[in-house]
Design a protein around this motif. Sequence first.
Motif, PDB file in Angstrom:
ATOM      1  N   ALA A  86     -17.108 -12.799 -63.236  1.00  0.00           N
ATOM      2  CA  ALA A  86     -16.657 -11.239 -63.408  1.00  0.00           C
ATOM      3  C   ALA A  86     -17.301 -10.305 -64.264  1.00  0.00           C
ATOM      4  O   ALA A  86     -17.349  -9.321 -63.785  1.00  0.00           O
ATOM      5  CB  ALA A  86     -15.006 -11.570 -63.731  1.00  0.00           C
ATOM      6  N   VAL A 134     -16.965  -6.767 -60.005  1.00  0.00           N
ATOM      7  CA  VAL A 134     -15.777  -7.163 -59.799  1.00  0.00           C
ATOM      8  C   VAL A 134     -14.944  -7.597 -60.666  1.00  0.00           C
ATOM      9  O   VAL A 134     -15.336  -8.338 -61.659  1.00  0.00           O
ATOM     10  CB  VAL A 134     -15.788  -8.330 -58.433  1.00  0.00           C
ATOM     11  CG1 VAL A 134     -14.477  -8.837 -57.860  1.00  0.00           C
ATOM     12  CG2 VAL A 134     -16.881  -7.997 -57.350  1.00  0.00           C
ATOM     13  N   TYR A 135     -13.579  -7.023 -60.693  1.00  0.00           N
ATOM     14  CA  TYR A 135     -12.589  -7.739 -61.880  1.00  0.00           C
ATOM     15  C   TYR A 135     -12.205  -9.164 -61.486  1.00  0.00           C
ATOM     16  O   TYR A 135     -12.207  -9.560 -60.364  1.00  0.00           O
ATOM     17  CB  TYR A 135     -11.313  -6.758 -61.814  1.00  0.00           C
ATOM     18  CG  TYR A 135     -11.683  -5.411 -62.171  1.00  0.00           C
ATOM     19  CD1 TYR A 135     -12.093  -4.963 -63.655  1.00  0.00           C
ATOM     20  CD2 TYR A 135     -11.839  -4.284 -61.347  1.00  0.00           C
ATOM     21  CE1 TYR A 135     -12.217  -3.772 -63.891  1.00  0.00           C
ATOM     22  CE2 TYR A 135     -12.103  -3.065 -61.735  1.00  0.00           C
ATOM     23  CZ  TYR A 135     -12.598  -2.765 -63.143  1.00  0.00           C
ATOM     24  OH  TYR A 135     -12.816  -1.501 -63.575  1.00  0.00           O
ATOM     25  N   HIS A 145      -9.194 -10.344 -61.907  1.00  0.00           N
ATOM     26  CA  HIS A 145      -8.029 -10.451 -60.850  1.00  0.00           C
ATOM     27  C   HIS A 145      -8.132 -10.478 -59.436  1.00  0.00           C
ATOM     28  O   HIS A 145      -7.532 -11.035 -58.577  1.00  0.00           O
ATOM     29  CB  HIS A 145      -6.873  -9.546 -61.425  1.00  0.00           C
ATOM     30  CG  HIS A 145      -7.143  -8.109 -61.275  1.00  0.00           C
ATOM     31  ND1 HIS A 145      -7.901  -7.311 -62.159  1.00  0.00           N
ATOM     32  CD2 HIS A 145      -6.985  -7.493 -59.949  1.00  0.00           C
ATOM     33  CE1 HIS A 145      -8.096  -5.827 -61.477  1.00  0.00           C
ATOM     34  NE2 HIS A 145      -7.380  -6.411 -60.156  1.00  0.00           N
ATOM     35  N   GLU A 146      -9.435  -9.850 -59.167  1.00  0.00           N
ATOM     36  CA  GLU A 146      -9.936  -9.632 -57.906  1.00  0.00           C
ATOM     37  C   GLU A 146     -10.355 -10.998 -57.265  1.00  0.00           C
ATOM     38  O   GLU A 146     -10.150 -11.246 -56.109  1.00  0.00           O
ATOM     39  CB  GLU A 146     -10.665  -8.395 -57.841  1.00  0.00           C
ATOM     40  CG  GLU A 146     -10.297  -7.024 -57.779  1.00  0.00           C
ATOM     41  CD  GLU A 146     -11.152  -6.144 -57.863  1.00  0.00           C
ATOM     42  OE1 GLU A 146     -11.019  -4.781 -57.516  1.00  0.00           O
ATOM     43  OE2 GLU A 146     -12.615  -6.395 -57.949  1.00  0.00           O
ATOM     44  N   LEU A 147     -10.984 -11.426 -57.921  1.00  0.00           N
ATOM     45  CA  LEU A 147     -11.613 -12.740 -57.660  1.00  0.00           C
ATOM     46  C   LEU A 147     -10.442 -14.017 -57.491  1.00  0.00           C
ATOM     47  O   LEU A 147     -10.779 -15.104 -56.719  1.00  0.00           O
ATOM     48  CB  LEU A 147     -12.729 -13.303 -58.757  1.00  0.00           C
ATOM     49  CG  LEU A 147     -13.919 -12.505 -58.926  1.00  0.00           C
ATOM     50  CD1 LEU A 147     -14.626 -13.159 -60.162  1.00  0.00           C
ATOM     51  CD2 LEU A 147     -14.844 -12.467 -57.825  1.00  0.00           C
ATOM     52  N   VAL A 149      -7.720 -13.479 -56.040  1.00  0.00           N
ATOM     53  CA  VAL A 149      -7.044 -13.298 -54.742  1.00  0.00           C
ATOM     54  C   VAL A 149      -7.431 -14.347 -53.721  1.00  0.00           C
ATOM     55  O   VAL A 149      -8.324 -14.368 -53.457  1.00  0.00           O
ATOM     56  CB  VAL A 149      -7.132 -11.820 -54.268  1.00  0.00           C
ATOM     57  CG1 VAL A 149      -6.641 -11.623 -52.995  1.00  0.00           C
ATOM     58  CG2 VAL A 149      -6.739 -10.876 -55.217  1.00  0.00           C
ATOM     59  N   THR A 156     -19.398 -13.034 -53.918  1.00  0.00           N
ATOM     60  CA  THR A 156     -19.747 -12.285 -55.374  1.00  0.00           C
ATOM     61  C   THR A 156     -20.706 -12.906 -55.979  1.00  0.00           C
ATOM     62  O   THR A 156     -21.708 -12.256 -56.733  1.00  0.00           O
ATOM     63  CB  THR A 156     -18.383 -12.280 -55.852  1.00  0.00           C
ATOM     64  OG1 THR A 156     -17.322 -11.590 -55.454  1.00  0.00           O
ATOM     65  CG2 THR A 156     -18.683 -11.510 -57.339  1.00  0.00           C
TER      66      THR A 156
END
Length: 210
Positions: free
Chosen positions: A49, A54-55, A57-59, A61, A13
Motif C-alpha cells: 500500500a 492504493v490505500y 483499506h482498499e486492498l 476489500v 496492484t
Amino acid sequence: MTSLVATPFIRETIQQTLSKQSLDQKKREKFQEYLDQEAIPVATLKELAKASSVYFHELLVGTKIYVPPKEVKPIDPAREAHKAKLRKAAQDRDYFRMVKDITVENPLGVQKDRVEMQTALKDAAIPLNLVLTSVGAFAFGYYFVYWSTGQFLKAMATGMGFAIIIFLVEVILFIMRQQKEQRQYETHEKEELLPFGVPGSRIHTKKKID
C-alpha cells in the motif's frame, strides 16, 4: 504471521507496482514472490500500500484470513489392516463377554440321539446274546460228556454247569460295560452343562483343538 487471501485486485496492484522504475530492488523481489501466491502476509500488504497509489483499506476489500488446506495423508494399507484387526478383536471380546454366561443345553443333539438309538439296539440284543451263549455252552458240555461217557444225566449236569458259568460271566461283563458307559455318559453331560467358553466345556475344548 497472519496472511490474507490474495485477491485479483491485490495481484493487479502488485503488477502495477512492479512496473514502477523507482521501486526498490528488495521490495521488487519481495512483491514478485507473492505475485502468484494464494496468500500474502499483512505486513507485506501494508508495504504494498505504501509503495503503490492504493490505500491499505482498499486492498482489504474482498479478502479474508487465509487458512491453509489440511494436509491429506496417504492411506497406509498396513496401518489400515492393523486397525481392522484391532476392531475385530474388540468385537470378539464384546461378543464373548455377552455370551459367556449362556448355558449350552445340547449342542450335539443329533449326535446324542444317534448314540441313544445305537445303545437301545445294543441293549435289545443283549438278552438274545445271553440265551444263545448259554445254549451253546450247554450243548458243548452236554455232547462232550455224552460222547465221552454215554451217560445222559452226567452229560445234562455238565451242560447245565457250563451254561450257568457262561451265563454268569456274560452278566458280569455286561454289568462292567454298563458301569463304564454310565461314567462316560455322566462326564459327557457335565461337559455339556458347563457355561459357554469355560475350560472343560465341549465348545471350549473344540475351539481350543481347532
